[in-house]
Scaffold this active site. Structure first.
Site, PDB file in Angstrom:
ATOM      1  CG  ASP A 218      -1.754   1.172   1.414  1.00 15.80           C
ATOM      2  OD1 ASP A 218      -2.327   1.617   0.406  1.00 15.80           O
ATOM      3  OD2 ASP A 218      -1.879   1.672   2.548  1.00 15.80           O
TER       4      ASP A 218
ATOM      5  CG  ASP B 201      -2.173   7.459   0.597  1.00 16.42           C
ATOM      6  OD1 ASP B 201      -2.816   8.510   0.645  1.00 16.42           O
ATOM      7  OD2 ASP B 201      -1.621   7.060  -0.447  1.00 16.42           O
TER       8      ASP B 201
END
Length: 308
Positions: free
Chosen positions: A105, A107
């Site tokens: 991922d 963020d």
């Protein structure tokens, strides 16, 4: 004491301290591995090996503890985390340690911020958007609906402002470059899959060294955001499907894969991966993962993978 290294039944527990390990930490870990002090880990031998690589590292801030029997992952994790609640602990079978595919991922995982929250700050709506982001990442809201409602609030924001946000607000997570650089040097492939936006992922992926980046496309007209996202969106299912497709393309078994994330939309890929790691994560994500990084940065993952 020694463990039988290299056989499938051998497991490794990598222990990482934010500052440094002490003798008590090692003793408690070995007690847990041997099944004493109320621990449930089915281990017979305890072989401690300090990890000393990495510029600026103390030679005793991380260690591998090898056990001669592979315990149930949940039992091992529970026992060691109960004995050493102040350490980051990642447990895996020794034969699986050198992973070939890493899916991450972006963020709050590879970067320190949530990009949509920072964009909202430019239109005076950060508090409102951040609340929705937090609830979505906790799994309390439908991801697609939450994404659409937040992006709609950004209508009219100029691409120049988005570029300013990237330049001024987006900072790489500690250890991100070290982890991906070392992983690729060891022959691995790294893919960034984000529910965020290509305006950010393209740059972040290049800075860190990812082989590929996948993210949502913000619709732009006349140099301004329309408040819409192109479909199909990158969601939890996309992340899982990317992991499985990349593993198939590489011709590797699923146990050679690793996924890292912090939010509820990362759970499917974390559960599908050979090793799923929750990184400073929401409770649901942490519960779904094989291991959690709660205190340190992404170098914890590098140490667990045995990378220089």
């Amino acid at each position: 004491m020694s463990a039988t290294v290299g056989r499938p039944e051998v497991f490794i527990a990598t222990l990482v301290a934010k500052d440094r390990l002490d003798a008590g930490d090692i003793s408690a870990a070995c007690d847990a591995v041997r099944g004493t002090a109320g621990a449930v880990v089915d281990g017979v031998a305890c072989d401690v090996r300090f990890l000393c690589s990495g510029e600026g590292r103390s030679p005793d801030d991380a260690t591998d503890v090898h056990g001669s029997k592979a315990p149930a992952s949940a039992g091992a994790r529970a026992a060691l985390e109960a004995a050493l609640p102040h350490l980051d602990i990642i447990i895996q079978r020794e034969p699986d340690r050198h992973r070939k595919l890493l899916i991450a991922d972006m963020d709050s995982t590879m970067i320190t911020v949530e990009c949509i929250d920072e964009l909202a700050d430019y239109v005076g709506l950060k508090a409102q958007v951040s609340d929705v982001t937090e609830r979505a990442m906790r799994g309390e809201l439908d991801f697609a609906e939450a994404l659409g409602s937040r992006v709609a609030l950004l209508a009219g924001l100029s691409e120049a402002t988005v570029a300013e946000c990237l330049r001024e607000r987006v900072k790489l997570m500690g250890g991100a470059v070290d982890l991906i650089t070392a992983f690729k040097a060891a022959g691995g492939r790294a893919v960034l899959v984000s529910g965020g936006f290509t305006h950010f992922t393209d740059s972040v992926a290049q800075q860190i060294g990812f082989d590929r980046a996948i993210a949502n496309h913000l619709v732009v007209q006349d140099g301004k955001l329309t408040g819409e996202v192109e479909f199909p969106i990158v969601d939890a299912q996309t992340k899982r499907e990317t992991l499985l497709a990349e593993a198939t393309a590489l011709g590797i078994p699923i146990n050679a894969t690793l996924a890292i994330g912090d939010g509820a939309n990362d759970i499917p890929m974390i559960e599908a991966a050979g090793l799923g790691i929750a990184y400073h994560a929401k409770p649901k994500t942490e519960a779904a993962a094989d291991a959690s990084v709660r205190f340190g940065d992404l170098n914890v993952v590098r140490y667990a993978l045995g990378l220089d």
